[in-house]
Write an enzyme that holds these catalytic residues in place. Structure first.
Site, mmCIF file in Angstrom:
data_model
loop_
_atom_site.group_PDB
_atom_site.id
_atom_site.type_symbol
_atom_site.label_atom_id
_atom_site.label_comp_id
_atom_site.label_asym_id
_atom_site.label_seq_id
_atom_site.Cartn_x
_atom_site.Cartn_y
_atom_site.Cartn_z
ATOM 1 N N SER A 74 26.888 40.470 59.842
ATOM 2 C CA SER A 74 27.010 40.591 58.347
ATOM 3 C C SER A 74 25.448 40.632 57.874
ATOM 4 C CB SER A 74 27.809 39.555 57.771
ATOM 5 O OG SER A 74 27.013 38.406 57.876
ATOM 6 N N LYS A 75 25.411 41.334 56.758
ATOM 7 C CA LYS A 75 24.166 41.397 56.029
ATOM 8 C C LYS A 75 23.580 40.057 55.651
ATOM 9 C CE LYS A 75 23.736 42.935 51.562
ATOM 10 N NZ LYS A 75 23.995 44.281 50.570
ATOM 11 N N ARG A 76 24.503 39.074 55.540
ATOM 12 C CA ARG A 76 24.019 37.558 55.146
ATOM 13 C C ARG A 76 23.275 37.115 56.334
ATOM 14 N NH1 ARG A 76 22.410 36.921 51.391
ATOM 15 N NH2 ARG A 76 21.852 34.858 50.889
ATOM 16 N N LYS A 77 23.801 37.079 57.673
ATOM 17 C CA LYS A 77 23.076 36.598 58.590
ATOM 18 C C LYS A 77 22.312 37.410 59.719
ATOM 19 C CE LYS A 77 26.943 33.395 58.833
ATOM 20 N NZ LYS A 77 28.319 32.844 59.417
ATOM 21 N N SER A 78 22.233 38.817 59.357
ATOM 22 C CA SER A 78 21.675 39.592 60.314
ATOM 23 C C SER A 78 21.120 40.923 59.411
ATOM 24 C CB SER A 78 22.563 40.233 61.448
ATOM 25 O OG SER A 78 23.029 39.109 62.115
#
Length: 485
Positions: A262-266
């Site tokens: 996900s954008k949040r974590k990667s």
RNA sequence: GCCCCCAUCGUCUAGAGGCCUAGGACGCCACCCUUUCAAGGUGGAGAUCAGGGGUUCGAAUCCCCUUGGGGGUACCA
């Protein structure tokens, strides 16, 4: 390779965000399979989520795939005015609305679907009740068996109707290309599902099936997150009287913590990797090895053509793969070293320009200057963007070394000053040396010897004074690149 | 909660019942090369194949259970 018109695969991105690494991977596997078996690769834009779809995202996706070398045989023209290519246009779902309307009409006529007048409030209440009773959320079927009279009454009230598909009881199964037999009881599907919104726009599960049928897609290769959707799709294919394609569900790409990427974590945007100086070859190579490998030792660095030659969809891994940026960087270095000079210069140029635009560089080197630098930098670039960090001092008006770095460990400040003065004299005061790497070294080594200094210390002092850095390409080549002045 | 999928070194993986004393690559460590940094070379540490039961002469490979992880559960895609 022979062509195989019976094999048709597709990638169906939704322009609701920039090109995602996961979309690129799915596209790549479809391409690899299509090219390996001589099939056709179709690109279709799923833009029915009008609220979130934008033309900028569409462009980013199309350009990103092209940049990666993932090219399609059939698909929408690039740009708003571009012409569709292929025998089953249009390839943008918002331009295919009449097709969905027609399919919905057929389903309604055959009573495989029905109008549903439930309001959002009613649905919400149902959901709450089910939650309170610890039941799985599902459509209760309030409108499933309305009489024509009851329907007419609701129509008369002016209530908008969504269209729901009748889910038949039973087990739906398929032989998955990567995980063999999968079977799911339709009782777990959540009841009759909506295929057309009350505003008349079709929903994903419906459009994807109508289009795959219309475009004669034979193999649906997609992410594992679609496994639970597959029974819905199979039911729809059957109701539409169309043959069911072969499915293959790829393992997910995971964040370092093991959750779906996900954008949040990667970092998920392909454009970001590109902007950081990753080569398309490295990205494609890396992505192909997420969930697949040729199973041959020594075959770690492979081009797109080599991947196509070796690819086998049935050898795809079942478990998810964590995205490992370090490994991507290693592959990037491998590919940078494989590029020929002209190519590398071409690819480096935008990054030097970018450094200039950011104000980190006072001037921009020409291609010739860049080319002569190649032997110094090629083995030292993890990414193209690293060129600025590596030898940016060459294109900066004034270098400001950190005073602490200026004094080698074994030296004190006075020695450093003296060392630099003596070195300067040895190299500049006389015309004894021409400004070539081979010519510069002997006098400095002699100087170190007579003063009793370690050559390395002297070299380091000079390196820092001239470049402002403790890590650079070999000193004498660097001095030549900096120039006598 | 319910449904589904998955499970080999830290990571990506090889492995289709005997070739496995589980192989390779990234990363890590050491050494070599060396003016720094890389690149390259050599070597090393690192997985009782999640655990437990079966089946079999023989299981990392087949079956079951447990555990763990993940995905899905929309008038999003």
């Amino acid at each position: 390779m022979s062509t195989n018109p019976a094999i048709r695969v597709r990638i169906a991105p939704s322009p609701t965000g920039p090109l995602h690494i996961g979309t690129a991977r799915t596209a790549l596997f479809n391409l690899l399979h299509a090219r390996h078996v001589g099939g056709t690769f179709v690109l279709r834009l799923e833009d029915t989520d009008v609220a979130r779809s934008t033309e900028a995202h569409e462009r980013d996706i199309l350009e990103g795939l092209h940049w990666l070398g993932i090219t399609w045989d059939e698909g929408p023209g690039v740009g708003a005015g571009g012409d569709d290519v292929g025998p089953y246009p249009p390839y943008r779902q918002m331009q295919r609305l009449p097709t969905y309307a027609e399919a919905a009409r057929r389903l309604l006529e055959a009573d495989r679907a029905y109008p549903c007048y439930c309001t959002p409030d009613e649905l919400e209440a149902d959901r709450r009740a089910q939650e309170a009773a610890k039941e799985a959320p599902r459509y209760v079927g309030r409108c499933a068996s309305l009489t024509p009279g009851e329907r007419a009454a609701r129509e008369a009230e002016g209530r908008p109707a969504a269209i729901r598909f009748r889910v038949r009881p039973g087990i739906v199964g398929w032989d998955d290309l990567v995980r063999d037999r999968v079977e799911i009881d339709t009782a777990n599907l959540g009841g009759d599902f909506v295929i057309v919104r009350s505003d008349g726009t079709p929903l994903y599960h419906f459009t994807v099936v109508v289009d795959d049928a219309a475009m004669a897609v034979s193999h649906v290769i997609r992410g594992e997150d679609h496994i639970s959707n597959t029974p819905k799709h199979i039911l729809l294919f059957e109701a539409l009287g169309h043959g069911v394609p072969v499915f293959g569900h790829l393992p997910l790409i995971l964040n370092p913590d093991g959750t779906k990427m996900s954008k949040r974590k990667s970092q998920t945007a392909v454009a970001d990797y590109r902007a950081q100086g990753f080569l398309r070859e490295a990205l494609v190579n890396y992505l192909a090895f997420l969930g697949w490998s040729p199973g041959v030792e020594g075959e770690d660095v492979l081009s797109l053509d080599e991947l196509i030659e070796r690819f086998d969809i049935t050898k795809v891994q079942k478990g998810g793969a964590k995205f490992d940026r370090t490994r991507l960087e290693w592959l990037n270095g491998q590919w940078i070293r494989r590029l020929d000079d002209e190519d590398l210069v071409d690819r480096l140029r935008p990054f030097v320009l970018a450094g200039h635009e950011r104000g980190e560089l006072d001037r921009v080197p020409g291609d010739d200057e860049l080319r002569t630098l190649l032997p110094l930098v090629r083995d030292r670039l993890p990414t193209l963007a690293a060129i600025v960090e590596l030898v940016g001092f060459l294109w900066v008006d004034e270098v400001r070394p950190d005073p602490a770095d200026l004094v080698p460990k074994r030296w004190d400040a006075a020695t450093a000053r003296e060392g630099l003065r003596a070195a300067r004299e040895a190299l500049l005061a006389h015309d004894a040396v021409t400004w070539e790497a081979d010519e510069l070294e002997p006098p400095l080594r002699a100087l170190a010897e007579t003063r009793g200094w370690k050559a390395g210390d002297l070299f380091m002092a000079i390196r820092v004074a001239v470049t402002g850095r403790t890590a650079t390409p070999p000193l004498f080549d660097t001095l030549v690149a900096v120039g006598r002045e």
